[in-house]
Enzyme design. Sequence first.
Site, PDB file in Angstrom:
ATOM      1  N   TYR A   1      11.125  -3.308  -8.497  1.00 46.62           N
ATOM      2  CA  TYR A   1       9.856  -3.157  -9.206  1.00 46.62           C
ATOM      3  C   TYR A   1       8.889  -2.153  -8.593  1.00 46.62           C
ATOM      4  O   TYR A   1       8.241  -1.393  -9.298  1.00 46.62           O
ATOM      5  CB  TYR A   1       9.155  -4.523  -9.289  1.00 46.62           C
ATOM      6  CG  TYR A   1       7.712  -4.412  -9.720  1.00 46.62           C
ATOM      7  CD1 TYR A   1       7.387  -4.276 -11.061  1.00 46.62           C
ATOM      8  CD2 TYR A   1       6.683  -4.395  -8.783  1.00 46.62           C
ATOM      9  CE1 TYR A   1       6.062  -4.125 -11.468  1.00 46.62           C
ATOM     10  CE2 TYR A   1       5.360  -4.244  -9.172  1.00 46.62           C
ATOM     11  CZ  TYR A   1       5.062  -4.127 -10.519  1.00 46.62           C
ATOM     12  OH  TYR A   1       3.771  -3.973 -10.906  1.00 46.62           O
TER      13      TYR A   1
ATOM     14  N   ASN B   1       1.031  -0.047   5.833  1.00 46.56           N
ATOM     15  CA  ASN B   1       1.633  -0.645   4.636  1.00 46.56           C
ATOM     16  C   ASN B   1       2.579  -1.747   5.089  1.00 46.56           C
ATOM     17  O   ASN B   1       3.448  -1.502   5.923  1.00 46.56           O
ATOM     18  CB  ASN B   1       2.401   0.431   3.854  1.00 46.56           C
ATOM     19  CG  ASN B   1       3.232  -0.123   2.703  1.00 46.56           C
ATOM     20  OD1 ASN B   1       4.229   0.471   2.311  1.00 46.56           O
ATOM     21  ND2 ASN B   1       2.832  -1.247   2.158  1.00 46.56           N
ATOM     22  N   GLY B   2       2.401  -2.925   4.519  1.00 47.01           N
ATOM     23  CA  GLY B   2       3.229  -4.066   4.908  1.00 47.01           C
ATOM     24  C   GLY B   2       2.322  -5.226   5.235  1.00 47.01           C
ATOM     25  O   GLY B   2       1.134  -5.208   4.902  1.00 47.01           O
TER      26      GLY B   2
ATOM     27  N   CYS C   1       0.828  -1.200   0.000  1.00 41.47           N
ATOM     28  CA  CYS C   1       0.000   0.000   0.000  1.00 41.47           C
ATOM     29  C   CYS C   1       0.861   1.249   0.000  1.00 41.47           C
ATOM     30  O   CYS C   1       2.071   1.189   0.119  1.00 41.47           O
ATOM     31  CB  CYS C   1      -0.890   0.023   1.238  1.00 41.47           C
ATOM     32  SG  CYS C   1      -1.890  -1.455   1.415  1.00 41.47           S
TER      33      CYS C   1
ATOM     34  N   GLY D   1      -1.107   1.042  -5.009  1.00 39.69           N
ATOM     35  CA  GLY D   1      -2.379   0.396  -4.694  1.00 39.69           C
ATOM     36  C   GLY D   1      -3.498   1.014  -5.489  1.00 39.69           C
ATOM     37  O   GLY D   1      -3.669   2.229  -5.470  1.00 39.69           O
TER      38      GLY D   1
HETATM   39  P1  5GP Z   1       4.562 -12.537 -14.167  1.00 33.00           P
HETATM   40  O1  5GP Z   1       3.897 -12.093 -15.415  1.00 33.00           O
HETATM   41  O2  5GP Z   1       5.824 -13.322 -14.381  1.00 33.00           O
HETATM   42  O3  5GP Z   1       3.635 -13.251 -13.241  1.00 33.00           O
HETATM   43  O4  5GP Z   1       4.980 -11.213 -13.373  1.00 33.00           O
HETATM   44  C1  5GP Z   1       6.058 -10.460 -13.784  1.00 33.00           C
HETATM   45  C2  5GP Z   1       5.614  -9.141 -14.317  1.00 33.00           C
HETATM   46  O5  5GP Z   1       4.746  -8.488 -13.404  1.00 33.00           O
HETATM   47  C3  5GP Z   1       6.772  -8.223 -14.536  1.00 33.00           C
HETATM   48  O6  5GP Z   1       6.555  -7.521 -15.751  1.00 33.00           O
HETATM   49  C4  5GP Z   1       6.755  -7.270 -13.364  1.00 33.00           C
HETATM   50  O7  5GP Z   1       7.065  -5.953 -13.785  1.00 33.00           O
HETATM   51  C5  5GP Z   1       5.364  -7.344 -12.842  1.00 33.00           C
HETATM   52  N1  5GP Z   1       5.339  -7.525 -11.378  1.00 33.00           N
HETATM   53  C6  5GP Z   1       6.279  -8.009 -10.577  1.00 33.00           C
HETATM   54  N2  5GP Z   1       5.876  -8.018  -9.293  1.00 33.00           N
HETATM   55  C7  5GP Z   1       4.647  -7.507  -9.269  1.00 33.00           C
HETATM   56  C8  5GP Z   1       3.710  -7.244  -8.223  1.00 33.00           C
HETATM   57  O8  5GP Z   1       3.942  -7.454  -7.040  1.00 33.00           O
HETATM   58  N3  5GP Z   1       2.538  -6.695  -8.624  1.00 33.00           N
HETATM   59  C9  5GP Z   1       2.258  -6.433  -9.914  1.00 33.00           C
HETATM   60  N4  5GP Z   1       1.101  -5.908 -10.215  1.00 33.00           N
HETATM   61  N5  5GP Z   1       3.113  -6.677 -10.911  1.00 33.00           N
HETATM   62  C10 5GP Z   1       4.292  -7.215 -10.595  1.00 33.00           C
HETATM   63 MG    MG Z   2       6.737  -5.435 -15.824  1.00 36.77          MG
END
Ligand code: 5GP
Ligand code: MG
Length: 464
Positions: A248, A106-107, A5, A31
């Site tokens: 990320y 958050n967490g 969050c 979020g």
């Molecule tokens: P995958 O498609 O392998 O399941 O997830 C990897 C992709 O989702 C990557 O493009 C990355 O940028 C994104 N991603 C990685 N971690 C997260 C996350 O915690 N939440 C979301 N929404 N996207 C994520």
């Molecule tokens: Mg991505």
Amino acid sequence: MKESCGLIGIYNNKEAARLAYFGLYALQHRGQEGAGIATWDGKKIREHRGMGLVAEVFNERHLSIELKGDIAIGHVRYSTTGASLLRNVQPFITYFKGLHLAVGHNGNLVNTVELRRELESKGALFQTTTDSEIFVHLAAHNLTGHTIEEALSIACSKVKGAYSLLALVNDKLIAIRDPYGFRPLVIGRLGTSYVISSETCALDLLEAEYIREVEPGEMIVIDKGNLRSYFLENRQEKRRCCIFELIYFARPDSTVFGKNIYITRKAMGMALAEEAPVDADFCMPFPDSGVYAAVGYVQRSGIPFETAMIRNHYVGRTFIQPSQDMRDFGVRMKLNPVKDMIKDKRIVIIEDSIVRGTTIRSRIKKLRELGARELHLRVSCPPIKFPCFYGIDFSSKGELIAANHTVKDIERFIGLDSLYYLSLDGLIKACGGEDNFCLACFNGDYPVVPSKEYGKLFFDIFVG
Ligand code: 5GP
Ligand code: MG
């Protein structure tokens, strides 16, 4: 339940709610499921919360009339289980012993099941399944003979896990960061106002000056115009900041854990170019998250940069989709290649991370169909093999592609000419080289071990 969050707090500003609103706007990437703001109007707490994006939840009437007051806290929520309920949208508001209390968290805590059972046996009536409410109950149970600051610090000694916390208690703004500092939290100043935020990008938008981080294990109390600092008893020697914020989660224009995200991600890309060079016609990121490492990769390798995969910005994060079919469709909606750029080309693709493998499975297949000659995937972090218990959405080990398959298997199965993940050493160096990070998703070394009952839910109603 896992939640990543965003938090914003404003102290001493006539436009507190409006500033909190803009702050949440800047933190929207943290979020998208729900948002809320609570203000102190001098007599009582006012609140507005809703499902959806910040811009959908608040209107002018909320900001200029209903959310009166010069202290505000705001929250954007990204829960990853089915519990998408308005009642779980924060801040969590309550009243006890003459105190008006609003809390945003958050967490993710890892001993909530035990704590909740213990509190319920003493008669606590829970309204939500959020961790915020656990803090509130623990504080309420320890308020007799203590100040609210003391009661909150007792609460902190009982909870385990990750928490960056904002509390509005009557005319006080309190900010707490857990002893390991898993999640970010920073302090800024805007004239005679204070701003507390998950990330500095919100300070930039409000034109607030960055002062410093809330330290791991620190409690900041702002009242009567003064800022005081206390340390929690269970302060740790070493921080364990979530390295995934750098890879990320956080915005590239933010400084998180003292590091600029853009520069850090670029360094990851440079390290990738050194560790796994490959000859190719061009290098392209999977946008947006892969862009910054790709900039580093091309600068170090000399391979031309292209943006031949186009992102539709009006599609929410594909992760939020509950079923795999919907996720696949979401990826297609979100990322579409420029056909005319692909045929017969040797391409290096930069992706920030692979979680379930949904994105690469679908997009690599598409690039093959379009006639790509060679596809080399470079990932700017090591294989994610272990679930996160501290607030990032890697729910279970079963879902993590790298937990169940070797790199060679994934390479073959996805149909890549080569696949390379940044080494853990390379990643740590790119992040400044210090022993400061939680790396549990890569190496299984959990700073706080979840209780045996972790993950048990209470009522079916909350599972949706
Ligand atoms: P995958 O498609 O392998 O399941 O997830 C990897 C992709 O989702 C990557 O493009 C990355 O940028 C994104 N991603 C990685 N971690 C997260 C996350 O915690 N939440 C979301 N929404 N996207 C994520
Ligand atoms: Mg991505």
